[in-house]
Design a protein around this motif. Structure first.
Motif, PDB file in Angstrom:
ATOM      1  N   THR A  83       0.875  -1.168   0.000  1.00  0.00           N
ATOM      2  CA  THR A  83       0.000   0.000   0.000  1.00  0.00           C
ATOM      3  C   THR A  83       0.913   1.219   0.000  1.00  0.00           C
ATOM      4  N   HIS A  84       0.834   2.005  -1.060  1.00  0.00           N
ATOM      5  CA  HIS A  84       1.771   3.115  -1.259  1.00  0.00           C
ATOM      6  C   HIS A  84       1.015   4.444  -1.250  1.00  0.00           C
ATOM      7  N   TYR A 109       5.829   9.684  -1.679  1.00  0.00           N
ATOM      8  CA  TYR A 109       6.704   9.564  -2.843  1.00  0.00           C
ATOM      9  C   TYR A 109       6.519  10.783  -3.750  1.00  0.00           C
ATOM     10  N   PRO A 110       6.955  11.952  -3.283  1.00  0.00           N
ATOM     11  CA  PRO A 110       6.737  13.188  -4.063  1.00  0.00           C
ATOM     12  C   PRO A 110       7.407  13.167  -5.431  1.00  0.00           C
ATOM     13  N   TRP A 165       3.556   8.508 -10.828  1.00  0.00           N
ATOM     14  CA  TRP A 165       2.282   8.666 -10.141  1.00  0.00           C
ATOM     15  C   TRP A 165       2.285   9.967  -9.350  1.00  0.00           C
ATOM     16  N   VAL A 166       1.358  10.853  -9.646  1.00  0.00           N
ATOM     17  CA  VAL A 166       1.290  12.150  -8.972  1.00  0.00           C
ATOM     18  C   VAL A 166      -0.125  12.370  -8.456  1.00  0.00           C
ATOM     19  N   ASP A 167      -0.236  12.769  -7.182  1.00  0.00           N
ATOM     20  CA  ASP A 167      -1.564  13.054  -6.640  1.00  0.00           C
ATOM     21  C   ASP A 167      -1.928  14.505  -6.892  1.00  0.00           C
ATOM     22  N   TRP A 171      -4.241  10.198  -1.421  1.00  0.00           N
ATOM     23  CA  TRP A 171      -4.328   9.171  -2.461  1.00  0.00           C
ATOM     24  C   TRP A 171      -3.298   8.068  -2.216  1.00  0.00           C
ATOM     25  N   ALA A 172      -3.659   6.852  -2.572  1.00  0.00           N
ATOM     26  CA  ALA A 172      -2.754   5.719  -2.405  1.00  0.00           C
ATOM     27  C   ALA A 172      -3.011   4.689  -3.501  1.00  0.00           C
ATOM     28  N   VAL A 173      -2.061   3.792  -3.661  1.00  0.00           N
ATOM     29  CA  VAL A 173      -2.163   2.703  -4.632  1.00  0.00           C
ATOM     30  C   VAL A 173      -1.876   1.389  -3.913  1.00  0.00           C
TER      31      VAL A 173
END
Length: 261
Positions: free
Chosen positions: A31-32, A37-38, A49-51, A107-109
């Motif tokens: 779960t990331h 992770y900017p 991946w950018v939130d 947000w997460a993945v």
């Protein structure tokens, strides 16, 4: 064999099938949280991946192997939260499913991999056979207004847990009360611990009584006490029991632990 015993056996078999399914909880390998992770690069996951306030912006090159809605991704796509089953996640990487979700504005993945080690070594769920002594009448009393309490979570962070009322019941002549949440379908959800927690049972468990009748009556059936998702994979966020939800009695019923062998 009584109907109640047969129903429980069927329930237990279905639970085992569900958790061991290719995209069940045992398949979760990560779960990331994008805020961690900017730079936009997630561990073991290609793409950028950018939130953003309203969506996740995913950018991928042709050779990175990501697909969106079954088609190779080349360029950019805006992703909202996946609301259906893991199999319906929009983003995939081979057999893996990358589930986008949002919690508390972040947000997460989640990375579900059918080839996860936990699936390969799974030997079943240790559950106590049905005993009607653990299925008792209960009564739900809603709060005047919903409450939110701050509780610890399995990932070490504290978060709010919404509570809608109290569930009272009697076991072995002793009156008990659990604070419960009310689900969208009216059913109840309790996070509880007991005298067996961390000893002969997992450190806490879930209970999901049916929606109460108009007068608050429902059945409290600890034969169907559930292991939380974090018992199957460390990457789930499970809330710990709220204050008052640790029972002094031993609840020797329901799912207890994962089988060692």
């Amino acid at each position: 064999m009584t109907d109640a015993v047969q129903d429980w056996k069927h329930w237990h078999e279905q639970r085992t099938e569900t958790v061991s399914a290719p995209y069940g909880p045992l398949a979760l390998t990560g779960t990331h949280w994008l805020a961690d992770y900017p730079e936009g690069h997630l561990p073991g996951i290609p793409g950028h991946w950018v939130d953003t306030p309203d969506a996740v912006l995913l950018t991928a090159a042709p050779d990175e192997g990501l697909t969106v809605d079954g088609q190779p991704l080349t360029g950019k796509v805006h992703l909202g939260a996946d609301s259906g089953p893991v199999t319906d996640a929009r983003v995939a990487l081979g057999g893996r499913r990358l589930v986008v979700f949002r919690r508390e504005g972040l947000w997460a993945v989640r990375d579900f991999d059918p080839d996860a080690a936990a699936r390969r070594v799974f030997r079943g769920i240790d559950a106590t056979a049905y005993d009607d002594r653990w299925a008792v009448p209960g009564r739900f009393t809603p709060y005047d207004e919903d409450r939110t309490v701050t509780v610890g979570n399995a990932d070490g962070k504290e978060r709010g847990l919404g509570l809608g009322g109290e569930l009272s019941f009697r076991l072995g002549g002793v009156e008990h009360t659990l604070q419960v949440s009310v689900e969208a379908d009216g059913s109840l959800w309790a996070v509880f611990a007991d005298a067996s927690s961390g000893l002969s049972s997992y450190r806490f468990r879930f209970l999901r009584p049916a929606a109460p009748e108009a007068d608050g009556r429902t059945t409290v059936d600890f034969n169907r006490a559930l292991l939380p998702p974090c018992a199957f994979a460390d990457h789930f966020i499970c809330p710990f029991p709220p204050p008052g939800n640790t029972l002094l009695s031993e609840i020797a019923a329901g799912e207890r632990n994962l089988r060692d062998s």
